[in-house]
Design an enzyme around this catalytic site. Sequence first.
Site, mmCIF file in Angstrom:
data_model
loop_
_atom_site.group_PDB
_atom_site.id
_atom_site.type_symbol
_atom_site.label_atom_id
_atom_site.label_comp_id
_atom_site.label_asym_id
_atom_site.label_seq_id
_atom_site.Cartn_x
_atom_site.Cartn_y
_atom_site.Cartn_z
ATOM 1 N N HIS A 171 83.718 132.727 61.907
ATOM 2 C CA HIS A 171 84.472 133.989 61.931
ATOM 3 C C HIS A 171 85.913 133.686 61.541
ATOM 4 O O HIS A 171 86.549 132.848 62.184
ATOM 5 C CB HIS A 171 84.408 134.611 63.328
ATOM 6 C CG HIS A 171 83.007 134.944 63.766
ATOM 7 N ND1 HIS A 171 82.459 136.195 63.619
ATOM 8 C CD2 HIS A 171 82.029 134.164 64.300
ATOM 9 C CE1 HIS A 171 81.211 136.185 64.065
ATOM 10 N NE2 HIS A 171 80.914 134.962 64.487
ATOM 11 N N HIS A 195 78.538 129.651 59.231
ATOM 12 C CA HIS A 195 78.775 130.603 60.331
ATOM 13 C C HIS A 195 80.151 130.354 60.930
ATOM 14 O O HIS A 195 80.323 129.521 61.830
ATOM 15 C CB HIS A 195 77.668 130.449 61.389
ATOM 16 C CG HIS A 195 77.667 131.529 62.435
ATOM 17 N ND1 HIS A 195 76.625 132.412 62.605
ATOM 18 C CD2 HIS A 195 78.583 131.874 63.367
ATOM 19 C CE1 HIS A 195 76.885 133.245 63.590
ATOM 20 N NE2 HIS A 195 78.076 132.934 64.084
ATOM 21 N N GLU A 239 70.958 134.857 70.764
ATOM 22 C CA GLU A 239 72.042 134.084 71.394
ATOM 23 C C GLU A 239 72.008 134.475 72.878
ATOM 24 O O GLU A 239 71.484 133.742 73.707
ATOM 25 C CB GLU A 239 73.380 134.434 70.731
ATOM 26 C CG GLU A 239 74.581 133.692 71.310
ATOM 27 C CD GLU A 239 75.918 134.190 70.761
ATOM 28 O OE1 GLU A 239 75.959 135.298 70.178
ATOM 29 O OE2 GLU A 239 76.932 133.483 70.938
ATOM 30 N N ASP A 270 81.313 128.510 64.557
ATOM 31 C CA ASP A 270 81.472 129.864 65.100
ATOM 32 C C ASP A 270 82.958 130.273 65.212
ATOM 33 O O ASP A 270 83.484 130.894 64.303
ATOM 34 C CB ASP A 270 80.762 129.963 66.460
ATOM 35 C CG ASP A 270 80.231 131.351 66.771
ATOM 36 O OD1 ASP A 270 80.406 132.254 65.933
ATOM 37 O OD2 ASP A 270 79.636 131.541 67.847
ATOM 38 N N ASP A 271 83.604 129.957 66.314
ATOM 39 C CA ASP A 271 85.041 130.249 66.526
ATOM 40 C C ASP A 271 85.699 128.953 67.030
ATOM 41 O O ASP A 271 86.070 128.858 68.205
ATOM 42 C CB ASP A 271 85.219 131.342 67.593
ATOM 43 C CG ASP A 271 84.417 132.601 67.284
ATOM 44 O OD1 ASP A 271 84.764 133.307 66.327
ATOM 45 O OD2 ASP A 271 83.436 132.866 68.002
ATOM 46 N N HIS A 292 73.623 138.186 63.847
ATOM 47 C CA HIS A 292 73.590 137.469 65.114
ATOM 48 C C HIS A 292 72.405 137.998 65.932
ATOM 49 O O HIS A 292 72.251 139.216 66.086
ATOM 50 C CB HIS A 292 74.861 137.716 65.920
ATOM 51 C CG HIS A 292 76.081 137.008 65.415
ATOM 52 N ND1 HIS A 292 76.560 137.162 64.147
ATOM 53 C CD2 HIS A 292 76.924 136.136 66.036
ATOM 54 C CE1 HIS A 292 77.658 136.414 64.006
ATOM 55 N NE2 HIS A 292 77.899 135.781 65.135
HETATM 56 ZN ZN LIG Z 1 79.235 134.098 65.487
#
Ligand SMILES: [Zn+2]
Length: 322
Positions: free
Chosen positions: A12, A10, A190, A268-269, A187
């Site tokens: 981006h 996961h 969350e 994630d980021d 997603h």
């Molecule tokens: Zn994400």
Amino acid sequence: MTFEPKLELHLHLEGAAPPAFIRQLAAEKGIVLDGVFDAAGSYVYNDFEGFLKVYEAATQVLRSPEDFARLTTAVLEQSRAQGVIYTEAFLSPDFCGGRDLSAWRDYLAAIFEAAAAVDGIEMRGIVTCIRHFGPEAARETARCAAETAGDVVTGFGMGGNEGLYRAADFAPAFAAAGEAGLGLTSHAGEFGGPESVRETLDHLKVTRVGHGVRASEDPALLRRIVDEGIHLEVCPGSNVVLGVYPKIDAHPVDMLRREGVPLSISTDDPPFFHTTLPQEYDTLAATFGWGTDDFRAVNRMAAEAAFCDEATRAALLARLEP
Ligand SMILES: [Zn+2]
């Protein structure tokens, strides 16, 4: 906690852009980025709205296939330095040519030519629609995904604002991507609660859920996730930074693992959340006492849930043998 090799499911691609890379690209293009970096050169923001603004400002400098090729090189070199041997990156046709199929092919070719040139790490792409752009845009994105499905484009997913639309609205897009043989993930769970995860499983037929951690609030849903072998792509640091949980001690990742939920750990980021995968491992080791066996287990679960061919999966699992 220095467990290697690592798998990450996961991530981006734009969200993994090293700040130094974005600064360099902006300078080359004469783009002024105000309020994006702090004095030390890290991304800076105060709240979720600020995060979205900084994310948008930083990623607006990425405008061509060549930019994305350079981004891919920078991100994969960064991941490789952290012991990652296999990564699945969310790629968005919205950022890469505005969902135009011919432009999308050019971006993809540039991205995967760059990826092939980085030794020691493999990348697969999950073509990702953006929920708040709506179901019609999602169908166009699914078409880009289906038309380019193959050795490197292996998945279809959805990110964006979980509070908008219902999962069922995106069923046609996911069905089209699934028919093209792509692995499916979305997603959910969350900012949305267990109901959002349940609707995603019911209507989008995913085998993986991005985050999904709010399923921990619903025992019946957890049982279903375990029974159906749904894999959760858990990003603990991201959840804490964005306020899904007040601090890491309150995060359900350890409880989910003890309940037998298939899951893996991702970032994630990462530069936006001031984290790295080794840092996530260190935090889990310090907070929940996870050791080598736990990290081997979560990486094996990542290999089992990866959107890759069986030969690649077997090779990844072999690398994870003690
Ligand atoms: Zn994400």
